[in-house]
Design an enzyme around this catalytic site. Sequence first.
Site, PDB file in Angstrom:
ATOM      1  N   GLY A  99      20.689  29.161  15.181  1.00 14.59           N
ATOM      2  CA  GLY A  99      21.200  29.303  13.819  1.00 14.59           C
ATOM      3  C   GLY A  99      20.182  29.054  12.733  1.00 14.59           C
ATOM      4  O   GLY A  99      20.538  29.028  11.552  1.00 14.59           O
ATOM      5  N   GLU A 115      18.273  27.043  20.647  1.00 10.41           N
ATOM      6  CA  GLU A 115      18.443  28.443  21.018  1.00 10.41           C
ATOM      7  C   GLU A 115      18.237  29.388  19.840  1.00 10.41           C
ATOM      8  O   GLU A 115      19.169  30.038  19.392  1.00 10.41           O
ATOM      9  CB  GLU A 115      19.864  28.626  21.574  1.00 10.41           C
ATOM     10  CG  GLU A 115      20.198  27.656  22.683  1.00 10.41           C
ATOM     11  CD  GLU A 115      21.687  27.538  22.974  1.00 10.41           C
ATOM     12  OE1 GLU A 115      22.019  27.158  24.112  1.00 10.41           O
ATOM     13  OE2 GLU A 115      22.513  27.820  22.091  1.00 10.41           O
ATOM     14  N   PRO A 116      17.029  29.461  19.322  1.00 10.86           N
ATOM     15  CA  PRO A 116      16.812  30.380  18.203  1.00 10.86           C
ATOM     16  C   PRO A 116      16.822  31.839  18.664  1.00 10.86           C
ATOM     17  O   PRO A 116      16.240  32.173  19.690  1.00 10.86           O
ATOM     18  CB  PRO A 116      15.418  29.992  17.692  1.00 10.86           C
ATOM     19  CG  PRO A 116      14.732  29.402  18.877  1.00 10.86           C
ATOM     20  CD  PRO A 116      15.798  28.754  19.719  1.00 10.86           C
ATOM     21  N   GLY A 117      17.513  32.680  17.956  1.00 10.21           N
ATOM     22  CA  GLY A 117      17.477  34.116  18.201  1.00 10.21           C
ATOM     23  C   GLY A 117      16.892  34.803  16.981  1.00 10.21           C
ATOM     24  O   GLY A 117      15.767  35.320  16.996  1.00 10.21           O
ATOM     25  N   ARG A 118      17.665  34.719  15.886  1.00 11.82           N
ATOM     26  CA  ARG A 118      17.263  35.350  14.634  1.00 11.82           C
ATOM     27  C   ARG A 118      15.865  34.921  14.182  1.00 11.82           C
ATOM     28  O   ARG A 118      15.071  35.757  13.743  1.00 11.82           O
ATOM     29  CB  ARG A 118      18.269  34.945  13.543  1.00 11.82           C
ATOM     30  CG  ARG A 118      18.040  35.559  12.171  1.00 11.82           C
ATOM     31  CD  ARG A 118      18.926  34.862  11.127  1.00 11.82           C
ATOM     32  NE  ARG A 118      20.261  34.654  11.643  1.00 11.82           N
ATOM     33  CZ  ARG A 118      21.250  35.539  11.545  1.00 11.82           C
ATOM     34  NH1 ARG A 118      21.064  36.671  10.931  1.00 11.82           N
ATOM     35  NH2 ARG A 118      22.435  35.266  12.072  1.00 11.82           N
ATOM     36  N   ARG A 147      24.859  44.581   9.141  1.00 16.35           N
ATOM     37  CA  ARG A 147      24.930  43.236   8.568  1.00 16.35           C
ATOM     38  C   ARG A 147      25.288  43.226   7.093  1.00 16.35           C
ATOM     39  O   ARG A 147      25.954  42.317   6.605  1.00 16.35           O
ATOM     40  CB  ARG A 147      23.627  42.472   8.823  1.00 16.35           C
ATOM     41  CG  ARG A 147      23.387  42.215  10.321  1.00 16.35           C
ATOM     42  CD  ARG A 147      22.275  41.215  10.570  1.00 16.35           C
ATOM     43  NE  ARG A 147      22.583  39.916  10.018  1.00 16.35           N
ATOM     44  CZ  ARG A 147      22.174  39.462   8.854  1.00 16.35           C
ATOM     45  NH1 ARG A 147      21.362  40.195   8.105  1.00 16.35           N
ATOM     46  NH2 ARG A 147      22.538  38.286   8.421  1.00 16.35           N
ATOM     47  N   TYR A 154      28.546  41.181   6.608  1.00 11.84           N
ATOM     48  CA  TYR A 154      28.361  39.826   6.096  1.00 11.84           C
ATOM     49  C   TYR A 154      27.941  39.792   4.634  1.00 11.84           C
ATOM     50  O   TYR A 154      27.680  38.714   4.105  1.00 11.84           O
ATOM     51  CB  TYR A 154      27.268  39.088   6.879  1.00 11.84           C
ATOM     52  CG  TYR A 154      27.407  39.088   8.371  1.00 11.84           C
ATOM     53  CD1 TYR A 154      28.532  38.521   8.986  1.00 11.84           C
ATOM     54  CD2 TYR A 154      26.412  39.617   9.181  1.00 11.84           C
ATOM     55  CE1 TYR A 154      28.640  38.494  10.364  1.00 11.84           C
ATOM     56  CE2 TYR A 154      26.518  39.591  10.562  1.00 11.84           C
ATOM     57  CZ  TYR A 154      27.634  39.027  11.150  1.00 11.84           C
ATOM     58  OH  TYR A 154      27.736  38.997  12.513  1.00 11.84           O
ATOM     59  N   CYS A 212      30.342  58.167   6.727  1.00 15.12           N
ATOM     60  CA  CYS A 212      31.487  58.513   5.882  1.00 15.12           C
ATOM     61  C   CYS A 212      32.241  57.252   5.516  1.00 15.12           C
ATOM     62  O   CYS A 212      33.333  56.996   6.025  1.00 15.12           O
ATOM     63  CB  CYS A 212      32.390  59.486   6.617  1.00 15.12           C
ATOM     64  SG  CYS A 212      31.497  60.957   7.090  1.00 15.12           S
ATOM     65  N   TYR A 251      19.875  41.277  15.377  1.00 15.98           N
ATOM     66  CA  TYR A 251      21.247  41.674  15.045  1.00 15.98           C
ATOM     67  C   TYR A 251      21.350  43.009  14.309  1.00 15.98           C
ATOM     68  O   TYR A 251      22.321  43.247  13.604  1.00 15.98           O
ATOM     69  CB  TYR A 251      21.963  40.553  14.258  1.00 15.98           C
ATOM     70  CG  TYR A 251      21.956  39.246  14.997  1.00 15.98           C
ATOM     71  CD1 TYR A 251      22.677  39.103  16.170  1.00 15.98           C
ATOM     72  CD2 TYR A 251      21.191  38.169  14.559  1.00 15.98           C
ATOM     73  CE1 TYR A 251      22.651  37.917  16.886  1.00 15.98           C
ATOM     74  CE2 TYR A 251      21.154  36.977  15.273  1.00 15.98           C
ATOM     75  CZ  TYR A 251      21.891  36.866  16.432  1.00 15.98           C
ATOM     76  OH  TYR A 251      21.856  35.689  17.146  1.00 15.98           O
TER      77      TYR A 251
HETATM   78  C1  LIG Z   1      24.262  33.331  18.490  1.00 18.87           C
HETATM   79  C2  LIG Z   1      23.908  32.097  19.236  1.00 18.87           C
HETATM   80  C3  LIG Z   1      22.614  31.593  19.154  1.00 18.87           C
HETATM   81  C4  LIG Z   1      21.536  32.214  18.298  1.00 18.87           C
HETATM   82  O1  LIG Z   1      21.818  32.137  16.948  1.00 18.87           O
HETATM   83  P1  LIG Z   1      20.678  32.567  15.877  1.00 18.87           P
HETATM   84  O2  LIG Z   1      21.394  32.492  14.583  1.00 18.87           O
HETATM   85  O3  LIG Z   1      20.253  33.936  16.231  1.00 18.87           O
HETATM   86  O4  LIG Z   1      19.580  31.575  16.010  1.00 18.87           O
HETATM   87  C5  LIG Z   1      22.313  30.461  19.892  1.00 18.87           C
HETATM   88  N1  LIG Z   1      23.234  29.864  20.672  1.00 18.87           N
HETATM   89  C6  LIG Z   1      24.496  30.337  20.787  1.00 18.87           C
HETATM   90  C7  LIG Z   1      25.440  29.640  21.677  1.00 18.87           C
HETATM   91  C8  LIG Z   1      24.872  31.463  20.070  1.00 18.87           C
HETATM   92  O5  LIG Z   1      26.123  31.912  20.183  1.00 18.87           O
END
Ligand SMILES: *Cc1c(COP(=O)(O)O)cnc(C)c1O
Length: 471
Positions: free
Chosen positions: A281, A323-326, A367, A371, A398, A428
Amino acid sequence: MAAHEAGSLHAQGQPPAWLEVPSDVNALLQPIWPAGTDKSADGVLRIGGLAATEVAAQVGTPAYVIDEADFRARAADFADQFERAFAHLAGARVHYAAKALITVGIAGWLAEDGLAVDVCTGNELEIVLRGGIAPEAITFHGSNKSDAELVRAMAVGVDLIVIDSLGEIDQIARLAQAHDRRPQVMLRCSIGIEAHTHEFIQTAHEDQKFGLSAADGSVAEGVRRVLGHGRLQLRGLHTHIGSQIFDTHAFGQAIRRMAALTAAVEREHGLQLAELGLGGGFGVAYTTGHDPLDPAQIAAGVAAHLERECRAEQIAVPHVTVEPGRAIAGPAGITLYTVGGVKPVTLDGGFTRLYVSIDGGMSDNIRTALYGADYSATLASRRSAAPPRLARVVGKHCEAGDIVVMDEYLPADIAAGDLLAVPVTGAYCHSMASNYNSIARPPVVAVKDGLLAVLLRRESLDDLLARDLYS
Ligand SMILES: *Cc1c(COP(=O)(O)O)cnc(C)c1O
């Protein structure tokens, strides 16, 4: 702002306060571009040492372009900073959240660089396995895992399964018994903290689908049930409080509650939990209006909070996962589009907005509609001597809510055939892409040292028709 189901945004008015009229409309605003991205003297954007015009010539537009070195540097920075900040504690591990953006090639980068990975579905699991991620480096999440997904996860030997509900405990126990497995599990806890870009809400109960509630005793009940099933091995508790978070206070509160929950479990059962999952997050700068923390600040902050809260609770500091994704994928990617029509629209109050139509839209970046996300954009194929003009970048779908960039100053002479680049679309965007209007999804390409590699080719009409059994 949220998209109106009937299809119209009707969003009017002046540009947002953070959007400044640029002194040079050709300039790249930092820090929203991958490291090393620049424009040559003729105004052509260069990413990963490759001209945007060259990328467009090779793979067409729209195209997702990932700067491989930037992606890998962000992942490595997270891993290094957490290792450093937790070296004097029980250690920490960084898991890349695959849902942000995953392909077999990207999983290969992560495997080479020693990152662990989180997946939420069986298909994400198969993709990362094909990329060479070791099962011991995979955590399996998900709020409604099927028997087939769980059996497969246990069969390949994923490191950890994060349980999302009381019912799932019995489901996993049943499957573990039937298949003679002893999975390690964590319990996802909902702790009454929800954080998103500009809001941070604290409540006792959370009105959302994820996890076991701490407030109503479901976490305590879940721990009892896990411990009661001889085959399940409890590693610890997990939480994920939201996305695109800038507020360190939210993480601090989450750590406080998770330390208290961990301590309560340890006291009740006379055991020590080895691990604490703190989710992802971490926010990124989509525009110059955002000011995110860097991984060093995040890691140091998490370590300091956790050490203090564990001391207060008189428990040992557990091993930590984040758990960084973004924050890894987002800033490493841009989307290239070709401009089609340009249409000035006069609004109440007398000012006009330039509607710039691109050859993609909400099917490749949902997005903004979903959002109300802010994005930025720049002319990527030439230099312009025209003054800046307030523009809105819209797609070809459309749907009136089909907006990619709500507000941006673009050169007043922007015209059909120009290339437009939208930064911070690595996370995303492809992973949430759709085939709305039967559009074929764009390719994902990696650029590095002036070379281009196609990670995912462009979808074709044949791909779409392959599913249509009447074709
Ligand atoms: C979506 C998610 C993440 C990654 O969130 P980011 O905002 O991309 O960092 C990490 N852990 C869990 C359990 C998630 O559902």
